[in-house]
Design an enzyme around this catalytic site. Sequence first.
Site, PDB file in Angstrom:
ATOM      1  N   LYS A 240       2.728  -3.913  -9.205  1.00  0.00           N
ATOM      2  CA  LYS A 240       3.830  -4.747  -8.729  1.00  0.00           C
ATOM      3  C   LYS A 240       4.603  -5.320  -9.911  1.00  0.00           C
ATOM      4  CE  LYS A 240       1.393  -6.615  -4.644  1.00  0.00           C
ATOM      5  NZ  LYS A 240       2.323  -6.223  -3.557  1.00  0.00           N
ATOM      6  N   ARG A 314      -4.546  -2.017   4.291  1.00  0.00           N
ATOM      7  CA  ARG A 314      -4.852  -1.240   5.499  1.00  0.00           C
ATOM      8  C   ARG A 314      -6.051  -0.322   5.298  1.00  0.00           C
ATOM      9  NH1 ARG A 314       1.054   1.240   5.427  1.00  0.00           N
ATOM     10  NH2 ARG A 314       1.322  -0.823   4.511  1.00  0.00           N
TER      11      ARG A 314
END
Length: 465
Positions: A240, A314
């Site tokens: 990121k 996820r």
Amino acid sequence: MRETLIRQSDAQSSVPIVAVDAESLETVLTGLGETAKVWCRANGYSAKPSSFQLVPGLSGDLQAVLFGVDSGGDADPFSLGSLANALPSGDYHLADGFSGTAEASLAFALSSYKFDRYSSSSNQKAVRLCVPSDVDLGRLSAILDGVQLARDLINTPANDLGPEELANAVETLFMENGGCGQITVGDGLLKQGFPMVHAVGRASSRAPRIADYSWGAEDAPKVTLVGKGVIFDTGGLNLKPGNSMALMKKDMGGAANVLGLASMIMAAKLPVRLRVIVPCVENAVSGNAFRPGDVLNSRKGLTVEIGNTDAEGRLILADALALADEESPEVLIDMATLTGAARVALGPDLPPFYTNDEALADDISVMSEAATDPLWRLPLWKPYMKYLDSKVADINHINTSGTGYAGSITAALFLSRFVEKAESWVHFDIFGWTPAEKPGKPMGGEAQGIRALFDLLSERYTKTK
């Protein structure tokens, strides 16, 4: 936070908070006396909704607090919370005629929350609200304790809340309430069938783990909660940028909210068999980090192609949901700070939820509105499942269509592939953070959806609230 609410009988004296609007202001001031009239006129007080005015008595002591309400009924039902940090120290009570006493009391207490673990300042005001006997203080206390637990966990930085500390928080909560369970650590995850939890967390110097704890009678209806416990998300090899990493201590917000809800359920002694499963990892960067293009095995048996290592939540949820699904719970709830797409669609204050259970969806919507705990249903739109196609594995975990569309929906669809046996399943894509302070919601870590879910479960399993 719960200490902000006390019984009226426990206060030697308290100052009334009086609800006023433009029409009733003059009548109320007449009742308070000429000094109050002069004072309010001098301060230009006009009873605008959510505005307040301190009214001194003849001796200089505080005689009353005037609080503006919307006579049309359109005001924020949590607006009274704005007083919690504005009033001087002392005890207060809601005067007769104040509607929504329980809700106003909850808002007041929620607003009083402070995260002061790292602050050397001791400048804390003692502001308490006295509640009447018809308010269920025990239930409010359970809710406040659950919300505070969630907020405290989210606000704690990752240097003090690693995978071990988060798993220990699960263990502590359940042990304090007579529950039991286990924590599986490191390479034990591979032996016990959690390959994706292991893959996501193995690059960190702090070993990944999964906490699995239960409480309640074994023959009671099974309610299982699964929370995403990424204590910090660098993005992995898909690193990121700095501005996107700044708030990543909150990436375990799903786990925090699940624990807050579990705290409420156990405090209220709901007649359920509660199970909480929290995969606890740090998504870090090192030589053994999982990579884009890798194909991972899963507990379910599906092979998963990795499209982006910054979509790690996820993956760990999928293993945890597969475990939860194996015992066919009556209700399976997962909560996760999963996608930025959900924030783009609905903003920070309105988390979406996904379920194929129409009755459950209706109940969540009703309870959400009644509890002033905003939630909004989005569809599990099956035609978008094709976006998860993989040429080398059973499924890709991100949208591979190249469009970038429907990020929150495709994440929910991915998770749905790991749930088959549960009678009802619902997924919440929460933000877990309040970016700007508002009544009932101090800036910082936030509990989202769990007050509504507590009401729903209470209604479903005890028929009382």
